[in-house]
Design a protein around this motif. Structure first.
Motif, PDB file in Angstrom:
ATOM      1  N   SER A   1     -53.954 -16.063  43.435  1.00 41.37           N
ATOM      2  CA  SER A   1     -54.931 -16.595  42.470  1.00 41.37           C
ATOM      3  C   SER A   1     -56.315 -16.700  43.098  1.00 41.37           C
ATOM      4  O   SER A   1     -57.328 -16.469  42.433  1.00 41.37           O
TER       5      SER A   1
ATOM      6  N   LYS B   1     -57.731 -13.179  43.063  1.00 42.16           N
ATOM      7  CA  LYS B   1     -58.130 -12.836  41.694  1.00 42.16           C
ATOM      8  C   LYS B   1     -59.443 -13.511  41.311  1.00 42.16           C
ATOM      9  O   LYS B   1     -60.318 -12.894  40.721  1.00 42.16           O
ATOM     10  N   GLU B   2     -59.568 -14.778  41.684  1.00 48.74           N
ATOM     11  CA  GLU B   2     -60.792 -15.517  41.382  1.00 48.74           C
ATOM     12  C   GLU B   2     -61.986 -14.915  42.114  1.00 48.74           C
ATOM     13  O   GLU B   2     -63.069 -14.745  41.542  1.00 48.74           O
TER      14      GLU B   2
ATOM     15  N   SER C   1     -62.835 -11.616  40.511  1.00 50.49           N
ATOM     16  CA  SER C   1     -63.450 -11.887  39.212  1.00 50.49           C
ATOM     17  C   SER C   1     -64.922 -12.263  39.376  1.00 50.49           C
ATOM     18  O   SER C   1     -65.784 -11.812  38.611  1.00 50.49           O
TER      19      SER C   1
ATOM     20  N   HIS D   1     -68.142 -10.181  38.035  1.00 50.28           N
ATOM     21  CA  HIS D   1     -69.151 -10.874  37.228  1.00 50.28           C
ATOM     22  C   HIS D   1     -70.542 -10.701  37.840  1.00 50.28           C
ATOM     23  O   HIS D   1     -71.510 -10.420  37.120  1.00 50.28           O
TER      24      HIS D   1
ATOM     25  N   GLN E   1     -65.167  -3.621  33.175  1.00 49.41           N
ATOM     26  CA  GLN E   1     -64.433  -4.253  32.074  1.00 49.41           C
ATOM     27  C   GLN E   1     -62.931  -4.041  32.237  1.00 49.41           C
ATOM     28  O   GLN E   1     -62.134  -4.959  32.036  1.00 49.41           O
TER      29      GLN E   1
ATOM     30  N   THR F   1     -61.657  -6.336  34.877  1.00 45.62           N
ATOM     31  CA  THR F   1     -61.594  -7.694  34.353  1.00 45.62           C
ATOM     32  C   THR F   1     -60.341  -7.871  33.507  1.00 45.62           C
ATOM     33  O   THR F   1     -59.631  -8.879  33.615  1.00 45.62           O
ATOM     34  N   GLN F   2     -60.051  -6.879  32.671  1.00 43.83           N
ATOM     35  CA  GLN F   2     -58.862  -6.946  31.821  1.00 43.83           C
ATOM     36  C   GLN F   2     -57.594  -6.925  32.673  1.00 43.83           C
ATOM     37  O   GLN F   2     -56.638  -7.659  32.389  1.00 43.83           O
TER      38      GLN F   2
ATOM     39  N   LEU G   1     -57.270  -8.038  35.689  1.00 41.58           N
ATOM     40  CA  LEU G   1     -57.169  -9.357  36.321  1.00 41.58           C
ATOM     41  C   LEU G   1     -56.665 -10.412  35.347  1.00 41.58           C
ATOM     42  O   LEU G   1     -55.996 -11.360  35.723  1.00 41.58           O
ATOM     43  N   SER G   2     -56.996 -10.230  34.066  1.00 38.83           N
ATOM     44  CA  SER G   2     -56.584 -11.184  33.027  1.00 38.83           C
ATOM     45  C   SER G   2     -55.188 -10.907  32.530  1.00 38.83           C
ATOM     46  O   SER G   2     -54.673 -11.664  31.715  1.00 38.83           O
TER      47      SER G   2
ATOM     48  N   ILE H   1     -54.365  -8.283  30.694  1.00 35.70           N
ATOM     49  CA  ILE H   1     -54.428  -7.592  29.403  1.00 35.70           C
ATOM     50  C   ILE H   1     -54.029  -6.140  29.600  1.00 35.70           C
ATOM     51  O   ILE H   1     -54.467  -5.499  30.556  1.00 35.70           O
TER      52      ILE H   1
END
Length: 72
Positions: free
Chosen positions: A4, A7-8, A11, A15, A59, A62-63, A65-66, A68
């Motif tokens: 985690s 990932k943070e 992320s 960003h 993008q 990011t997805q 990592l989320s 998705i």
């Protein structure tokens, strides 16, 4: 599998890259609206396209990592 914390961190990096990239992309579009002749400049369209691709890659990351599903 990333922790985690990893990932943070990733992320935040995404960003930190995405924000100025969006400003650059928007600025180029404003320039093009105010000075349409720039679209005829060598590499203008290629530059815009490259920035769009970078934005898509960020993008997608990011997805991922989320969690998705990016293939839908």
């Amino acid at each position: 599998m990333l922790s985690s914390h990893e990932k943070e961190s990733l992320s935040r990096i995404i960003h930190d890259i995405s924000n100025p990239l969006s400003v650059i992309y928007s600025s180029l579009h404003v320039i093009q609206m105010q000075h349409p002749e720039v679209s005829k400049y060598k590499y203008w369209e290629e530059t815009l396209s490259d920035i769009e691709e970078l934005k898509r890659l960020l993008q997608t990351q990011t997805q991922l990592l989320s969690g998705i599903n990016v293939n839908t």
